[in-house]
Design an enzyme around this catalytic site. Structure first.
Site, PDB file in Angstrom:
ATOM      1  N   HIS A 240       1.120  -1.164   0.168  1.00  0.00           N
ATOM      2  CA  HIS A 240       0.440  -0.326  -0.083  1.00  0.00           C
ATOM      3  C   HIS A 240       1.007   1.112   0.214  1.00  0.00           C
ATOM      4  O   HIS A 240       1.560   1.519   1.124  1.00  0.00           O
ATOM      5  CB  HIS A 240      -0.883  -0.736   1.569  1.00  0.00           C
ATOM      6  CG  HIS A 240      -2.289  -1.231   1.431  1.00  0.00           C
ATOM      7  ND1 HIS A 240      -3.134  -1.176   0.864  1.00  0.00           N
ATOM      8  CD2 HIS A 240      -1.720  -2.556   1.689  1.00  0.00           C
ATOM      9  CE1 HIS A 240      -3.503  -2.561   1.264  1.00  0.00           C
ATOM     10  NE2 HIS A 240      -2.722  -3.363   1.580  1.00  0.00           N
TER      11      HIS A 240
ATOM     12  N   ARG B  81      -0.106   3.991  -0.895  1.00  0.00           N
ATOM     13  CA  ARG B  81      -1.714   5.789  -0.645  1.00  0.00           C
ATOM     14  C   ARG B  81      -0.821   6.636  -1.729  1.00  0.00           C
ATOM     15  O   ARG B  81      -0.191   6.267  -2.667  1.00  0.00           O
ATOM     16  CB  ARG B  81      -0.490   6.523   1.178  1.00  0.00           C
ATOM     17  CG  ARG B  81      -0.315   5.265   1.853  1.00  0.00           C
ATOM     18  CD  ARG B  81      -2.030   4.027   1.716  1.00  0.00           C
ATOM     19  NE  ARG B  81      -1.996   3.817   3.433  1.00  0.00           N
ATOM     20  CZ  ARG B  81      -2.511   2.365   3.324  1.00  0.00           C
ATOM     21  NH1 ARG B  81      -3.459   2.094   2.462  1.00  0.00           N
ATOM     22  NH2 ARG B  81      -2.036   2.056   5.040  1.00  0.00           N
TER      23      ARG B  81
ATOM     24  N   ASN C 162      -6.541   0.351  -2.710  1.00  0.00           N
ATOM     25  CA  ASN C 162      -7.825   1.217  -1.813  1.00  0.00           C
ATOM     26  C   ASN C 162      -7.820   2.569  -1.687  1.00  0.00           C
ATOM     27  O   ASN C 162      -6.974   2.848   0.266  1.00  0.00           O
ATOM     28  CB  ASN C 162      -8.021  -0.253  -1.002  1.00  0.00           C
ATOM     29  CG  ASN C 162      -6.538  -0.086  -0.529  1.00  0.00           C
ATOM     30  OD1 ASN C 162      -5.251  -0.115  -0.773  1.00  0.00           O
ATOM     31  ND2 ASN C 162      -6.551  -0.735   0.676  1.00  0.00           N
TER      32      ASN C 162
ATOM     33  N   LYS D 128      -7.591  -6.693  -7.751  1.00  0.00           N
ATOM     34  CA  LYS D 128      -8.089  -7.239  -6.413  1.00  0.00           C
ATOM     35  C   LYS D 128      -9.531  -7.266  -5.181  1.00  0.00           C
ATOM     36  O   LYS D 128     -10.290  -6.376  -6.613  1.00  0.00           O
ATOM     37  CB  LYS D 128      -7.296  -5.978  -5.164  1.00  0.00           C
ATOM     38  CG  LYS D 128      -7.675  -5.985  -3.848  1.00  0.00           C
ATOM     39  CD  LYS D 128      -6.020  -7.139  -3.158  1.00  0.00           C
ATOM     40  CE  LYS D 128      -6.161  -7.489  -1.752  1.00  0.00           C
ATOM     41  NZ  LYS D 128      -5.394  -6.967  -0.839  1.00  0.00           N
TER      42      LYS D 128
ATOM     43  N   LEU E 297      -5.285  -6.424   9.788  1.00  0.00           N
ATOM     44  CA  LEU E 297      -5.629  -6.652   8.483  1.00  0.00           C
ATOM     45  C   LEU E 297      -5.619  -7.867   7.687  1.00  0.00           C
ATOM     46  O   LEU E 297      -4.931  -7.351   6.478  1.00  0.00           O
ATOM     47  CB  LEU E 297      -7.477  -6.566   8.768  1.00  0.00           C
ATOM     48  CG  LEU E 297      -8.126  -5.605   9.578  1.00  0.00           C
ATOM     49  CD1 LEU E 297      -9.725  -5.229   9.297  1.00  0.00           C
ATOM     50  CD2 LEU E 297      -8.366  -6.988  10.484  1.00  0.00           C
TER      51      LEU E 297
ATOM     52  N   ASP F 271       2.248  -6.435   2.776  1.00  0.00           N
ATOM     53  CA  ASP F 271       1.851  -5.424   2.811  1.00  0.00           C
ATOM     54  C   ASP F 271       1.776  -4.665   3.406  1.00  0.00           C
ATOM     55  O   ASP F 271       1.640  -4.021   4.721  1.00  0.00           O
ATOM     56  CB  ASP F 271       0.405  -6.408   3.831  1.00  0.00           C
ATOM     57  CG  ASP F 271      -0.777  -6.064   4.196  1.00  0.00           C
ATOM     58  OD1 ASP F 271      -0.999  -5.519   3.086  1.00  0.00           O
ATOM     59  OD2 ASP F 271      -1.617  -6.049   4.653  1.00  0.00           O
TER      60      ASP F 271
ATOM     61  N   HIS G  12      -0.459   3.812   8.337  1.00  0.00           N
ATOM     62  CA  HIS G  12      -0.901   5.265   8.571  1.00  0.00           C
ATOM     63  C   HIS G  12      -0.272   6.060   9.584  1.00  0.00           C
ATOM     64  O   HIS G  12       0.392   5.799  10.240  1.00  0.00           O
ATOM     65  CB  HIS G  12      -2.282   4.116   9.859  1.00  0.00           C
ATOM     66  CG  HIS G  12      -3.272   3.409   8.723  1.00  0.00           C
ATOM     67  ND1 HIS G  12      -4.098   3.853   7.848  1.00  0.00           N
ATOM     68  CD2 HIS G  12      -3.140   1.712   8.098  1.00  0.00           C
ATOM     69  CE1 HIS G  12      -5.385   3.019   6.857  1.00  0.00           C
ATOM     70  NE2 HIS G  12      -3.693   1.652   7.610  1.00  0.00           N
TER      71      HIS G  12
ATOM     72  N   ALA H 198      -6.701  -0.629  11.024  1.00  0.00           N
ATOM     73  CA  ALA H 198      -5.239  -1.132  10.514  1.00  0.00           C
ATOM     74  C   ALA H 198      -4.323  -1.223  10.403  1.00  0.00           C
ATOM     75  O   ALA H 198      -4.011  -0.785   8.085  1.00  0.00           O
ATOM     76  CB  ALA H 198      -5.913  -2.524   9.969  1.00  0.00           C
TER      77      ALA H 198
HETATM   78  O1  DOR Z   1      -4.028  -4.349   7.994  1.00  0.00           O
HETATM   79  C1  DOR Z   1      -4.549  -3.878   7.131  1.00  0.00           C
HETATM   80  N1  DOR Z   1      -4.226  -2.554   6.436  1.00  0.00           N
HETATM   81  N2  DOR Z   1      -5.041  -4.886   6.405  1.00  0.00           N
HETATM   82  C2  DOR Z   1      -5.280  -4.196   4.509  1.00  0.00           C
HETATM   83  O2  DOR Z   1      -5.670  -5.316   4.092  1.00  0.00           O
HETATM   84  C3  DOR Z   1      -5.685  -3.072   4.760  1.00  0.00           C
HETATM   85  C4  DOR Z   1      -4.685  -2.289   5.143  1.00  0.00           C
HETATM   86  C5  DOR Z   1      -4.606  -0.629   4.046  1.00  0.00           C
HETATM   87  O3  DOR Z   1      -4.546  -0.327   3.444  1.00  0.00           O
HETATM   88  O4  DOR Z   1      -4.433  -0.070   5.250  1.00  0.00           O
HETATM   89 ZN    ZN Z   2      -2.818  -5.053   2.033  1.00  0.00          ZN
END
Ligand code: DOR
Ligand code: ZN
Length: 358
Positions: free
Chosen positions: A26, A28, A52, A110, A230, A258, A262, A274
């Site tokens: 990710h 961002r 996402n 995805k 997650l 992954d 944040h 998460a």
């Molecule tokens: O912990 C997670 N963070 N799991 C995910 O599936 C998404 C991700 C996020 O985009 O922050």
């Molecule tokens: Zn992910």
């Protein structure tokens, strides 16, 4: 892979690996993208970029524009290639996926079950809604990347991956027997067993954090928001199953961090986000795990070979080096107004990353 005595000091070992790829990231957008892109680009030649964003990446045009922003944020010297993905929704047109894949913009799609995790509210509410897209993907050989958790509130959060296998994944594999599927960030021995028992078209990524922490880490002496992600970390027996899978040498398991940054304020809150930010010391963290398992000889295949072979992409020819040197993970990283806590903050790792052959 070569493991040799360091020619300079004569005592420290070093690992020279084919440059790895990260098959789940990710990055961002905006200021956060600027802050984090180079942590991934410096270690990895390519990365599968999660779609996402808000709003999610659902068109080839949006993916191309996002790819350009990533390229601009990453230092050119790293020669980093982002591989873009399409976020599946209930109403996504199979034609858009086909055009995007054939144009070389989308590498994969995805699947987020709706509301499973961060920015997944536009995700899929019923797998039947994307059957036309899955049909096209199977025909084209385009991989489906799966966030494998059911979202029902009445299913215990620690069981959501295992129940997803029973209720959804088994059905998809039965109905699309040739579809390439990556079961992302597996966290359970059930997921490992499912992947092992499936055909060569079913693989899985394993994160650095699920190899190092179990669910106790989230509650160690108090609530530890930086260990919350997650799918959530599970019991120790599951962590051990992941370690066996990652170090087994099976081509079905490969590296996907992954990394999910944040800002600290968003993690350390009454409803914390998460995601674990592991990009800064990702390879060092995997190396520590493989060393503990006595499997450093399996690291290069897991990090640099199984992924591209599954995706049908060439192996990287550049090399990276890990030297047996202590490195302390800082408590905080990133700009002052958006500080990030990296995975393993404050801990000492035994391998230090160097870009080219050191
Ligand atoms: O912990 C997670 N963070 N799991 C995910 O599936 C998404 C991700 C996020 O985009 O922050
Ligand atoms: Zn992910």
């Amino acid at each position: 892979m070569t493991q040799s005595k360091d020619p300079i000091s004569g005592d420290a070992d070093r690992l020279v690996l084919r440059r790895p790829d990260d098959w789940h990231v990710h990055l961002r957008d905006g200021a956060m993208l600027e802050a984090v892109a180079n942590y991934t680009a410096r270690q990895f030649a390519r990365a599968i970029i999660m779609p996402n964003l808000a709003p999610p990446v659902t068109t080839a045009e949006a993916a191309e524009a996002y790819r350009a922003r990533i390229m601009a944020a990453a230092d050119e010297a790293y020669d980093f290639t982002p591989l873009m993905t399409c976020y599946l929704t209930d109403t996504l047109d199979a034609g858009e996926v086909e055009r995007g894949f054939e144009a070389g913009v989308f590498t994969a799609c995805k699947l987020y079950p709706a509301n499973a995790t961060t920015n997944s509210s536009h995700g899929v509410t019923d797998i039947a809604n994307i059957y036309p897209v899955l049909e096209a993907m199977q025909r084209m050989g385009m991989p489906l990347l799966v966030h494998g958790e059911v979202t029902d509130k009445d299913i215990d959060i620690f069981d959501r991956e295992a129940v997803f296998i029973e209720r959804v994944l088994t059905k998809v594999v039965r109905d699309f027997p040739d579809l390439k599927i990556v079961f992302e960030h597996v966290t359970t021995d059930e997921a490992v067993a499912f992947v092992m028992a499936s055909g060569a078209n079913i693989a899985a990524t394993i994160t650095p954090h699920h190899l190092r922490i179990n669910r106790n880490a989230i509650f160690e002496g108090g609530l530890r928001p930086h260990h919350y992600c997650l799918p959530v970390a599970k019991r120790e027996k599951h962590r051990l199953a992941l370690r066996r899978a990652a170090t087994s040498g099976s081509p079905k398991f490969f590296l996907g961090t992954d990394t999910a940054p944040h800002a600290e304020a968003a993690k350390e809150s009454a409803c914390g986000c998460a995601g674990i930010f592991n990009a800064p010391f990702a390879l060092e963290s995997y190396a520590a795990t493989f060393e503990e398992e006595g499997a450093l000889d399996k690291l290069e295949a897991f990090a640099s070979e199984h992924g591209p072979r599954f995706y049908g992409l060439p192996l990287n020819s550049a090399k990276v080096t890990l030297k047996k040197e202590e490195v302390v993970v800082p408590d905080h990283l990133g700009p002052a107004d958006a500080r990030l806590t990296p995975f393993l903050a404050g801990q000492t790792l035994g391998w230090k990353f160097f870009g080219g052959e050191a």
